[in-house]
Structure formats: C-alpha cells, structure tokens
Motif scaffolding. Structure first.
Motif, PDB file in Angstrom:
ATOM      1  N   ARG A 184      21.539 -13.745   4.664  1.00  0.00           N
ATOM      2  CA  ARG A 184      22.581 -13.498   5.657  1.00  0.00           C
ATOM      3  C   ARG A 184      22.229 -12.385   6.639  1.00  0.00           C
ATOM      4  O   ARG A 184      22.983 -12.113   7.573  1.00  0.00           O
ATOM      5  N   LEU A 185      21.091 -11.749   6.427  1.00  0.00           N
ATOM      6  CA  LEU A 185      20.713 -10.645   7.309  1.00  0.00           C
ATOM      7  C   LEU A 185      20.302 -11.161   8.688  1.00  0.00           C
ATOM      8  O   LEU A 185      19.840 -12.299   8.826  1.00  0.00           O
ATOM      9  N   PRO A 186      20.448 -10.348   9.752  1.00  0.00           N
ATOM     10  CA  PRO A 186      20.029 -10.770  11.104  1.00  0.00           C
ATOM     11  C   PRO A 186      18.519 -10.961  11.185  1.00  0.00           C
ATOM     12  O   PRO A 186      17.764 -10.505  10.327  1.00  0.00           O
ATOM     13  N   GLU A 187      18.068 -11.631  12.257  1.00  0.00           N
ATOM     14  CA  GLU A 187      16.669 -11.992  12.412  1.00  0.00           C
ATOM     15  C   GLU A 187      15.754 -10.785  12.409  1.00  0.00           C
ATOM     16  O   GLU A 187      14.623 -10.855  11.902  1.00  0.00           O
ATOM     17  N   ASP A 188      16.212  -9.674  12.972  1.00  0.00           N
ATOM     18  CA  ASP A 188      15.346  -8.500  13.027  1.00  0.00           C
ATOM     19  C   ASP A 188      15.194  -7.808  11.672  1.00  0.00           C
ATOM     20  O   ASP A 188      14.462  -6.835  11.540  1.00  0.00           O
ATOM     21  N   MET A 189      15.871  -8.328  10.658  1.00  0.00           N
ATOM     22  CA  MET A 189      15.732  -7.809   9.292  1.00  0.00           C
ATOM     23  C   MET A 189      15.249  -8.915   8.360  1.00  0.00           C
ATOM     24  O   MET A 189      15.570  -8.927   7.171  1.00  0.00           O
ATOM     25  N   ALA A 190      14.465  -9.840   8.904  1.00  0.00           N
ATOM     26  CA  ALA A 190      14.036 -11.009   8.133  1.00  0.00           C
ATOM     27  C   ALA A 190      13.128 -10.637   6.971  1.00  0.00           C
ATOM     28  O   ALA A 190      13.133 -11.308   5.933  1.00  0.00           O
ATOM     29  N   ASP A 191      12.328  -9.589   7.108  1.00  0.00           N
ATOM     30  CA  ASP A 191      11.404  -9.181   6.054  1.00  0.00           C
ATOM     31  C   ASP A 191      11.962  -7.965   5.317  1.00  0.00           C
ATOM     32  O   ASP A 191      12.168  -6.902   5.925  1.00  0.00           O
ATOM     33  N   VAL A 192      12.191  -8.143   4.033  1.00  0.00           N
ATOM     34  CA  VAL A 192      12.781  -7.074   3.213  1.00  0.00           C
ATOM     35  C   VAL A 192      11.909  -6.868   1.976  1.00  0.00           C
ATOM     36  O   VAL A 192      11.545  -7.824   1.293  1.00  0.00           O
ATOM     37  N   GLU A 193      11.591  -5.628   1.716  1.00  0.00           N
ATOM     38  CA  GLU A 193      10.810  -5.286   0.530  1.00  0.00           C
ATOM     39  C   GLU A 193      11.758  -5.059  -0.643  1.00  0.00           C
ATOM     40  O   GLU A 193      12.656  -4.214  -0.566  1.00  0.00           O
ATOM     41  N   VAL A 194      11.575  -5.830  -1.718  1.00  0.00           N
ATOM     42  CA  VAL A 194      12.441  -5.722  -2.888  1.00  0.00           C
ATOM     43  C   VAL A 194      11.614  -5.339  -4.106  1.00  0.00           C
ATOM     44  O   VAL A 194      10.396  -5.478  -4.123  1.00  0.00           O
ATOM     45  N   GLN A 195      12.296  -4.885  -5.135  1.00  0.00           N
ATOM     46  CA  GLN A 195      11.630  -4.464  -6.366  1.00  0.00           C
ATOM     47  C   GLN A 195      11.345  -5.662  -7.279  1.00  0.00           C
ATOM     48  O   GLN A 195      12.145  -6.592  -7.348  1.00  0.00           O
ATOM     49  N   HIS A 206      10.700 -12.907   2.809  1.00  0.00           N
ATOM     50  CA  HIS A 206      10.963 -13.330   4.186  1.00  0.00           C
ATOM     51  C   HIS A 206      12.194 -14.235   4.230  1.00  0.00           C
ATOM     52  O   HIS A 206      12.246 -15.259   3.551  1.00  0.00           O
ATOM     53  N   GLN A 207      13.176 -13.827   5.010  1.00  0.00           N
ATOM     54  CA  GLN A 207      14.416 -14.582   5.214  1.00  0.00           C
ATOM     55  C   GLN A 207      15.118 -14.918   3.896  1.00  0.00           C
ATOM     56  O   GLN A 207      15.803 -15.934   3.785  1.00  0.00           O
ATOM     57  N   GLY A 208      14.951 -14.067   2.920  1.00  0.00           N
ATOM     58  CA  GLY A 208      15.679 -14.217   1.659  1.00  0.00           C
ATOM     59  C   GLY A 208      15.196 -15.326   0.759  1.00  0.00           C
ATOM     60  O   GLY A 208      15.883 -15.667  -0.218  1.00  0.00           O
ATOM     61  N   VAL A 209      14.031 -15.920   1.042  1.00  0.00           N
ATOM     62  CA  VAL A 209      13.543 -17.054   0.255  1.00  0.00           C
ATOM     63  C   VAL A 209      12.258 -16.666  -0.473  1.00  0.00           C
ATOM     64  O   VAL A 209      11.336 -16.103   0.121  1.00  0.00           O
ATOM     65  N   VAL A 210      12.196 -16.989  -1.777  1.00  0.00           N
ATOM     66  CA  VAL A 210      11.002 -16.765  -2.588  1.00  0.00           C
ATOM     67  C   VAL A 210      10.467 -18.125  -3.019  1.00  0.00           C
ATOM     68  O   VAL A 210      11.169 -18.888  -3.698  1.00  0.00           O
ATOM     69  N   GLN A 211       9.259 -18.438  -2.616  1.00  0.00           N
ATOM     70  CA  GLN A 211       8.622 -19.723  -2.932  1.00  0.00           C
ATOM     71  C   GLN A 211       7.274 -19.455  -3.590  1.00  0.00           C
ATOM     72  O   GLN A 211       6.415 -18.801  -3.004  1.00  0.00           O
TER      73      GLN A 211
END
Length: 316
Positions: A184-195, A206-211
């Motif tokens: 649900r994050l905006p396009e400019d926050m498409a890449d998020v580093e998670v633990q 990327h865009q909340g999807v893990v493949q």
C-alpha cells in the motif's frame, strides 16, 4: 574409554551440602554454540530406499512430508539435508495450535511503529522506516530470492489448526507472498528493507512482494496424529520413517558415540528392544543411556534405567 561406575558420577547428592562440582562434557546433541546449528557434524543413518525419496523431493522441488513415530529422526533429517547440501542455517517453524501461515511469513509491529513515529515527531527527527517494524518469519525468510535454496523445517504439522495445510497450498504452488502493509506504500517507497529471521539480517522487498528464485528445501514432519487433505498431500513427496530395527540402532549408536561405546552397549540395546514392545520409546533415549554408560554412570542404580528408558505412551 568407559569410566568405571563410582560415586563421582553423582554430582547432586541431596544432602544439602554445597560442594565444588565440574559438570562433565555434554552429549554432542546437547551442545549449544551461539551462531551455529545445534546439529552435530555426524552422518545421518538412513536406509538407501529412504534417501532415494529425499532425492526425489529435491529433484521435484516439492516439500518432503516425513511421517513416523516419535524418535525416528524426522527433524534430524532436515538438519542432515541442510548440512550435506551446504544450504546454510536451517530455518525452523515449530507448529502449534495457534500457528498461522501469516505469522510464519512475516510479522508487523504496528503498535511499535506508532510509538516510535510519535516519539520521532516530538523530537523533530525523521520517522523510522516501516521496514524496521517488519520481520520475516521462517517461511517468509525461506522464500527470499537467493542463488541457492534455503532449507526449512516445518516441525509437527499435525499439531496445527485443521485448516493450516490448505492455507499453505498457494505458497507451496507459487513460491510467492505479499506484505499488504508494504504493497500500500506510494511508488517512491517501493523498495523497503525488512528484517529476516536469520543471521543475514535484512533484505530489500520491492512493492511488498517476495518471490523465491529457487523453491526452498522444505521438510515437514508429522507424528501421524491426523490425516492431511488430498490437495496438500498432492503437493508433497511422502516419506514414512519406520522404527529403527536392531541393525540400524547399532549403526546410530556407533555414528553418534563411536565404536567403543557400541561395544559396551549390548545389554542396553537389548533392554531398549524389550521395552519398546509394550510402550513406545525414542531412539534418543537409547543414546542417552549409552552416553551415561560411557561417562561412568551406574545405570544399575535403583530406578535410573527406568527413568532414562521410560515409555512415551501409556500410563505413567
């Protein structure tokens, strides 16, 4: 070398007198070293026909469903596969009645994020990234794309909710999941580093999807307490591990404790086989008894062998 039984093996005497005591070395399977798997580097004793089934699951990239009574080495098989194939740290998901696929994929600390965001605003500081509050679970970490597959143990699946196997179908079939809080994050926050769950620390989503790039090596254990739906079974390769016979028991003792220990354990193996008929026993109980014998513990002491080789089913 086997120590002669004597009073020195009694570290605790129950007389209320404090005394300096040095604990003897622990069994190899009870050694805990930070940052390392607890599985000792020793061969896993398995029949050729059962190893063939493991290889079939590896070739097909399908989960391996391992069934059998307690103590037949189901969980140890996952450690052995990860070790032999150099798949890195084994990820483990111990299933219980409250387990959900979502929690095994990821957890999101919404309350922690709200608290930290409020504190940052009050201090005039930059708000922390949402990724700071997302942590992938064992299944979610196993599906992170990598050059080589990860190894995942889903332990005691039959202890989970009746719907849990069906909830896994899509993940097993597609090897993908999404994190709605990130999609649900905006396009400019498409890449998020998670633990992640393991020592690798973090991963970029990327865009909340893990493949996954390579489907993980998944070993699912079951004690046979419940039947699984056909749709779930169709996606697995099934291996039923039998109770070890006398020959395999000897091989297991020798692999874990050495040939010298095996030569002193004939009466213990015989006692184990006698006691296994009226009530279920686990192989590691035999290993415990042999280890105590090699450490000089007098297993003829009143009630001691009964305590070590106690039945796992039936009346106490």
């Amino acid at each position: 070398m086997t120590s002669a039984p004597g009073p020195d093996w009694r570290l605790f005497r129950g007389d209320g007198e404090p005394r300096p005591v040095t604990l003897p070395p622990a069994p190899p399977w009870r050694c805990f070293t930070p940052g390392r798997s607890r599985q000792p580097d020793m061969p896993y004793v398995i029949e050729a026909q059962h190893a063939n089934i493991v290889n079939a699951a590896l070739h097909l990239r399908r989960p391996l469903l391992v069934t059998g009574p307690a103590g037949t080495g189901k969980s140890s098989l996952a450690h052995a596969v990860a070790h032999e194939l150099r798949l890195g740290e084994l990820l483990r998901w111990p299933v219980n009645s409250r387990s959900t696929v979502k929690d095994a994929l990821y957890q999101y600390d919404a309350i922690g994020r709200l608290r930290e965001t409020t504190l940052s605003r009050d201090r005039g500081e930059r708000e922390p990234s949402i990724g700071t509050f997302v942590r992938l679970g064992p299944l979610g970490t196993a599906l992170v794309p990598s050059a080589t597959p990860r190894a995942l143990l889903i332990d005691e699946m039959d202890k989970g909710d009746v719907d849990l196997p069906n909830d896994l179908l899509t993940v097993f079939e597609e090897g993908v999941y999404d994190i709605p809080e990130l999609t649900r994050l905006p396009e400019d926050m498409a890449d998020v580093e998670v633990q992640t769950l393991d020592h690798r620390g973090t991963v970029l989503v990327h865009q909340g999807v893990v493949q996954c790039a390579e489907f993980p090596v998944v070993v699912i254990t079951s004690n046979g307490e419940r039947d699984f739906p056909p749709a779930f079974l169709r996606r697995c390769v099934r291996l039923d591990l039998p109770v070890p016979d006398e020959e395999r028991l000897r091989a297991i003792v020798a692999a874990h404790l050495g040939g010298e220990a095996l030569r002193t354990a004939e009466d213990l193996i015989e006692a184990f086989l006698r006691r296994r008929a009226p009530g279920e026993l686990a192989t590691d109980q035999l290993l415990n008894a042999v280890f105590l014998r090699t450490g000089g513990v007098d297993l003829d002491a009143e009630g001691l062998l009964d305590a070590v080789l106690h039945q796992l089913t039936g009346a106490m």
